[in-house]
Design a protein around this motif. Structure first.
Motif, PDB file in Angstrom:
ATOM      1  N   THR A 164      -9.047   3.577   9.272  1.00  9.52           N
ATOM      2  CA  THR A 164      -7.857   4.341   9.657  1.00  9.52           C
ATOM      3  C   THR A 164      -6.569   3.517   9.669  1.00  9.52           C
ATOM      4  N   PRO A 165      -6.558   2.281  10.212  1.00 13.12           N
ATOM      5  CA  PRO A 165      -5.300   1.517  10.209  1.00 13.12           C
ATOM      6  C   PRO A 165      -4.764   1.278   8.796  1.00 13.12           C
ATOM      7  N   LEU A 166      -5.668   1.005   7.859  1.00 17.32           N
ATOM      8  CA  LEU A 166      -5.237   0.768   6.481  1.00 17.32           C
ATOM      9  C   LEU A 166      -4.694   2.047   5.851  1.00 17.32           C
ATOM     10  N   ILE A 167      -5.286   3.187   6.207  1.00 19.28           N
ATOM     11  CA  ILE A 167      -4.806   4.464   5.680  1.00 19.28           C
ATOM     12  C   ILE A 167      -3.359   4.695   6.099  1.00 19.28           C
ATOM     13  N   GLU A 168      -3.019   4.370   7.337  1.00 18.13           N
ATOM     14  CA  GLU A 168      -1.648   4.536   7.808  1.00 18.13           C
ATOM     15  C   GLU A 168      -0.701   3.621   7.036  1.00 18.13           C
ATOM     16  N   GLU A 169      -1.148   2.383   6.751  1.00 19.20           N
ATOM     17  CA  GLU A 169      -0.325   1.463   5.962  1.00 19.20           C
ATOM     18  C   GLU A 169      -0.125   1.988   4.547  1.00 19.20           C
TER      19      GLU A 169
END
Length: 201
Positions: free
Chosen positions: A45-50
């Motif tokens: 999820t954190p990478l998706i936001e980036e």
């Protein structure tokens, strides 16, 4: 030595491009198999936001804030975001806190909010400003929600909802784990616009 360093750089670039091509191929295989759940788990999820921010970056405008507190979207033909001083003060407060603020804790930021208000509305009566800030920082008052709605409208009048989502004051829930037993959540309000796109005069 210089030529060798350049060769290494080109070789490294080729390796990275090969990794990207392989990643694209694997993602397509998971997508074709209908396993978006596994793709989401692999990416995280954190990478998706980036990635979401990176995808939007080409469409996002710099936000230029002038010395007299006009909000200008530099890359949208210098369009100005029309806001009243109180809305500008609220916006500046959240812009100064990229970590986010919980509405119920706004009273902790009362003095800071008052400073922004005094800067954006120098001609206004001090007592009226104090009363307005009291309403905004009162957790039982709906004033802060009304101001955020007006800010949202100012941006959505100019751009699509997807781009506007980076400029408005939006919700973000942060999950905390205290030891192994206690889980609690911060219901933060944030402006997710990358701060390198914000320019102060």
């Amino acid at each position: 030595m210089f030529c060798k360093m350049n060769d290494m750089t080109e070789e490294r670039q080729t390796d990275i491009q090969a990794v990207a091509a392989e990643l694209k191929k694997l993602a397509e295989q998971l997508q074709a198999a209908g396993r978006m759940d596994l793709l989401l788990k692999a990416i995280g999820t954190p990478l998706i936001e980036e990635l979401r921010i990176e995808a939007a970056r080409a469409k996002l405008s710099r936000l230029h804030i002038t010395s007299d507190f006009r909000f200008i979207l530099t890359d949208y033909d210098e369009r100005e975001i029309e806001l009243q001083p109180v809305h500008k003060a609220v916006y500046l407060l959240f812009l100064a806190h990229p970590e986010g603020i919980e509405f119920k804790r706004l009273s902790n930021y009362r003095q800071e909010l008052m400073r922004y208000y005094m800067a954006t509305a120098r001609w206004m009566d001090r007592q009226k400003m104090e009363e307005s800030v009291d309403h905004l920082t009162n957790p039982l008052d709906n004033a802060i929600n009304e101001k955020c709605s007006r800010i949202k409208k100012a941006f959505t009048d100019i751009m699509d909802d997807y781009c506007a989502s980076y400029y408005i004051i939006s919700s973000h829930t942060k999950r905390h784990i205290n030891g192994s037993a206690r889980i609690w959540y911060e219901r933060l309000k944030v402006i997710t616009l990358p701060r390198e796109l914000v320019e102060f005069e």
